[in-house]
Design an enzyme around this catalytic site. Sequence first.
Site, PDB file in Angstrom:
ATOM      1  N   ARG A   1      -0.348   8.282  10.959  1.00 36.45           N
ATOM      2  CA  ARG A   1      -0.055   7.015  11.655  1.00 36.45           C
ATOM      3  C   ARG A   1       1.405   6.967  12.083  1.00 36.45           C
ATOM      4  O   ARG A   1       2.259   7.648  11.519  1.00 36.45           O
ATOM      5  CB  ARG A   1      -0.383   5.818  10.777  1.00 36.45           C
ATOM      6  CG  ARG A   1       0.397   5.708   9.458  1.00 36.45           C
ATOM      7  CD  ARG A   1       1.736   5.024   9.598  1.00 36.45           C
ATOM      8  NE  ARG A   1       2.233   4.532   8.318  1.00 36.45           N
ATOM      9  CZ  ARG A   1       3.507   4.357   8.041  1.00 36.45           C
ATOM     10  NH1 ARG A   1       4.442   4.680   8.922  1.00 36.45           N
ATOM     11  NH2 ARG A   1       3.902   3.880   6.877  1.00 36.45           N
TER      12      ARG A   1
ATOM     13  N   GLU B   1       2.502  -5.250   9.436  1.00 38.69           N
ATOM     14  CA  GLU B   1       3.929  -5.077   9.094  1.00 38.69           C
ATOM     15  C   GLU B   1       4.759  -4.802  10.352  1.00 38.69           C
ATOM     16  O   GLU B   1       5.851  -5.338  10.537  1.00 38.69           O
ATOM     17  CB  GLU B   1       4.070  -3.919   8.102  1.00 38.69           C
ATOM     18  CG  GLU B   1       5.507  -3.642   7.738  1.00 38.69           C
ATOM     19  CD  GLU B   1       5.622  -2.596   6.628  1.00 38.69           C
ATOM     20  OE1 GLU B   1       4.834  -2.643   5.677  1.00 38.69           O
ATOM     21  OE2 GLU B   1       6.515  -1.739   6.731  1.00 38.69           O
TER      22      GLU B   1
ATOM     23  N   ARG C   1       0.651  -0.356  14.677  1.00 41.88           N
ATOM     24  CA  ARG C   1       0.476   0.861  13.894  1.00 41.88           C
ATOM     25  C   ARG C   1      -0.607   1.639  14.620  1.00 41.88           C
ATOM     26  O   ARG C   1      -1.721   1.132  14.820  1.00 41.88           O
ATOM     27  CB  ARG C   1       0.020   0.551  12.463  1.00 41.88           C
ATOM     28  CG  ARG C   1       1.129   0.054  11.547  1.00 41.88           C
ATOM     29  CD  ARG C   1       2.052   1.208  11.111  1.00 41.88           C
ATOM     30  NE  ARG C   1       3.208   0.751  10.370  1.00 41.88           N
ATOM     31  CZ  ARG C   1       3.240   0.554   9.053  1.00 41.88           C
ATOM     32  NH1 ARG C   1       2.154   0.767   8.325  1.00 41.88           N
ATOM     33  NH2 ARG C   1       4.332   0.160   8.461  1.00 41.88           N
TER      34      ARG C   1
ATOM     35  N   THR D   1      12.052   2.206   5.700  1.00 42.35           N
ATOM     36  CA  THR D   1      11.383   3.457   5.316  1.00 42.35           C
ATOM     37  C   THR D   1      10.584   4.050   6.471  1.00 42.35           C
ATOM     38  O   THR D   1      10.145   5.194   6.396  1.00 42.35           O
ATOM     39  CB  THR D   1      10.398   3.237   4.139  1.00 42.35           C
ATOM     40  OG1 THR D   1       9.364   2.348   4.582  1.00 42.35           O
ATOM     41  CG2 THR D   1      11.105   2.669   2.926  1.00 42.35           C
TER      42      THR D   1
HETATM   43  P1  ADP Z   1       0.475   2.730   5.885  1.00 40.87           P
HETATM   44  O1  ADP Z   1       0.081   4.135   5.822  1.00 40.87           O
HETATM   45  O2  ADP Z   1      -0.061   2.131   7.112  1.00 40.87           O
HETATM   46  O3  ADP Z   1       1.909   2.572   5.644  1.00 40.87           O
HETATM   47  P2  ADP Z   1      -0.874   1.884   3.385  1.00 40.87           P
HETATM   48  O4  ADP Z   1      -0.253   2.792   2.403  1.00 40.87           O
HETATM   49  O5  ADP Z   1      -0.982   0.452   3.008  1.00 40.87           O
HETATM   50  O6  ADP Z   1      -0.142   1.811   4.768  1.00 40.87           O
HETATM   51  O7  ADP Z   1      -2.299   2.447   3.734  1.00 40.87           O
HETATM   52  C1  ADP Z   1      -3.095   1.774   4.636  1.00 40.87           C
HETATM   53  C2  ADP Z   1      -4.557   2.172   4.521  1.00 40.87           C
HETATM   54  O8  ADP Z   1      -4.706   3.505   4.942  1.00 40.87           O
HETATM   55  C3  ADP Z   1      -5.080   2.082   3.113  1.00 40.87           C
HETATM   56  O9  ADP Z   1      -6.379   1.553   3.129  1.00 40.87           O
HETATM   57  C4  ADP Z   1      -5.159   3.523   2.703  1.00 40.87           C
HETATM   58  O10 ADP Z   1      -6.153   3.771   1.756  1.00 40.87           O
HETATM   59  C5  ADP Z   1      -5.506   4.185   4.008  1.00 40.87           C
HETATM   60  N1  ADP Z   1      -5.204   5.602   4.037  1.00 40.87           N
HETATM   61  C6  ADP Z   1      -4.000   6.193   3.969  1.00 40.87           C
HETATM   62  N2  ADP Z   1      -4.122   7.520   4.028  1.00 40.87           N
HETATM   63  C7  ADP Z   1      -5.443   7.783   4.142  1.00 40.87           C
HETATM   64  C8  ADP Z   1      -6.215   8.967   4.254  1.00 40.87           C
HETATM   65  N3  ADP Z   1      -5.651  10.155   4.281  1.00 40.87           N
HETATM   66  N4  ADP Z   1      -7.558   8.845   4.363  1.00 40.87           N
HETATM   67  C9  ADP Z   1      -8.134   7.635   4.364  1.00 40.87           C
HETATM   68  N5  ADP Z   1      -7.465   6.492   4.268  1.00 40.87           N
HETATM   69  C10 ADP Z   1      -6.138   6.559   4.163  1.00 40.87           C
HETATM   70  C1  CIR Z   2       8.728  -1.977  -1.538  1.00 41.54           C
HETATM   71  O1  CIR Z   2       9.941  -2.053  -1.518  1.00 41.54           O
HETATM   72  O2  CIR Z   2       8.087  -1.455  -2.441  1.00 41.54           O
HETATM   73  C2  CIR Z   2       7.956  -2.558  -0.385  1.00 41.54           C
HETATM   74  N1  CIR Z   2       8.840  -3.417   0.359  1.00 41.54           N
HETATM   75  C3  CIR Z   2       7.403  -1.450   0.512  1.00 41.54           C
HETATM   76  C4  CIR Z   2       8.427  -0.452   0.925  1.00 41.54           C
HETATM   77  C5  CIR Z   2       7.927   0.699   1.764  1.00 41.54           C
HETATM   78  N2  CIR Z   2       6.657   0.584   2.318  1.00 41.54           N
HETATM   79  C6  CIR Z   2       6.327   0.024   3.491  1.00 41.54           C
HETATM   80  O3  CIR Z   2       7.090  -0.431   4.266  1.00 41.54           O
HETATM   81  N3  CIR Z   2       5.056   0.003   3.780  1.00 41.54           N
END
Ligand code: ADP
Ligand code: CIR
Length: 520
Positions: free
Chosen positions: A290, A389, A393, A437
């Site tokens: 992403r 956020e 995305r 980040t």
């Molecule tokens: P982001 O990657 O958008 O920063 P998150 O860590 O909150 O945010 O993840 C968003 C969603 O993407 C969650 O539901 C997570 O389980 C899913 N996700 C992340 N990586 C994978 C993957 N490799 N396969 C399937 N789902 C994924």
């Molecule tokens: C933290 O500090 O843990 C949260 N504000 C998330 C920081 C990084 N992740 C994100 O932006 N998704």
Amino acid sequence: MFALWYLSLALDEIRKRLGWTSIFDIFKSNKIATDRAIEQKPEPIKVPTPKTPEPAKPAPVVQPEAKPTPPPKPAPKPDPPKPKAESPSAPPTAEPIKNVTPKISSAESMDRKIFGASKNLENGESKPKANIKEATSSFLEGEGQAPPTFTQTKTMTLRNKSDTMVDAAVLQKLEDGFAKLAASDSKSLLKKYLTKEVFDNLKNKKTPSFGSTLLDVIQSGLENHDSGVGIYAPDAEAYSVFSELFDPIIEDYHGGFKKTDKHPARDFGDVSTFTNVDPNNEFVVSTRVRCGRSLQGYPFNPCLSEAQYKEMEEKVSSTLSGLEGELKGKFYPLTGMEKAVQQQLIDDHFLFKEGDRFLQAANACRYWPSGRGIYHNDNKTFLVWCNEEDHLRIISMQMGGDLGEVYRRLVSAVNEIEKRIPFSHDDRLGFLTFCPTNLGTTIRASVHIKVPKLAANKAKLEEVASKYNLQVRGTRGEHTEAEGGIYDISNKRRMGLTEYQAVKEMYDGITELIKLEKSL
Ligand code: ADP
Ligand code: CIR
């Protein structure tokens, strides 16, 4: 006609010298009064809950006058910035809610149109005060009419004293929050880098265009001591105004991106070079890449009005509806989405979760679910989140470990979307995002992976992962636990390297982790 008009001027001059009042004088004085009234008429404040956004108004066309008119008045000189109107009843310490948008110089006018919003810290809500709509009407017109870059706007100066004053209530919250954080055992980067000296240097600062304070930057980390990072940029200028805090956090998180470093130019590299990280389907459940993007002309979450959220959603959904082939899909607004459908999308890892306390504390969930939504193709391998956020995305994902296919799809989608939407980019920081980040490439390439032997010791897994610059998350994303032994492992740093290198970092690291798992 002109002869008549000159005759009238001459007569007028004679009348004036004799002290007479002519009909022409009356006409002239009324016209000037009307002109002043028009000039001084305050720009309407964009209240936080306006109705459906109006289409941007075309620039007024100046019609040639049919009748002879007095010689045109010289073009008004750009006014120096004027103090903003203060509410007479406002207590001296309260940040004034500005009712009048000061008349501004033409040089500043675009900045003001874009960034001219200010936050009302009472209620923690945003009160945009200038006509952002006007500035954003060039949304689809490309770079030619693009609003100024962050670098251009960050040199803007504070306009008057009241803009520079941090509200006493905000200062008190800052002092209390700082004391609690200092006494806590928080492991956040906020705690690590917000020394007393940095705190004192920054606590009275505000961003020029939005009046964002240190509290807006750090309140998420003050409220959530379990934050990993703890700060967000309420608006793009915060990255420079509060650089004393952002820079060391950025350097720490992104593995050494120094304040003197410059993020490299966008480079997706050769998309055909990645192969399947797990060709025998033994470890990797799914793969996802992403990136985040911010729409030029709009600030980040804490400074957006509800009207802007809706306007952005409309622009995003209509733009994406033009995508073809494997990117062809449909936009689903969160507003009105059935709860069961929403939950299923979240459970299947397609949709962002709701009620993220880190984002909520950062004032990033106002007017929820207004303006939020998801676009996806039929088989949900290409998805776009709107206004969670980040403004956007852009996501490519599928079952299994074929990173090559996932990355190729992401790059093709980003290229297509970038043809249609101008995004905020800074020379030094790369693509601009709400969370530090995610700056730079904004790329997070991840696998959902089962490595039971390595994961038998979570601390060991973390240690090995960090050796390869990888980050371990739970199955449902950040701040969640692993379910069924499935971890989300991704590249950690996104700045100071190209998009290609960020993805390669994950590819190489996961390849090593799989080798290690096999060897145990
Ligand atoms: P982001 O990657 O958008 O920063 P998150 O860590 O909150 O945010 O993840 C968003 C969603 O993407 C969650 O539901 C997570 O389980 C899913 N996700 C992340 N990586 C994978 C993957 N490799 N396969 C399937 N789902 C994924
Ligand atoms: C933290 O500090 O843990 C949260 N504000 C998330 C920081 C990084 N992740 C994100 O932006 N998704």
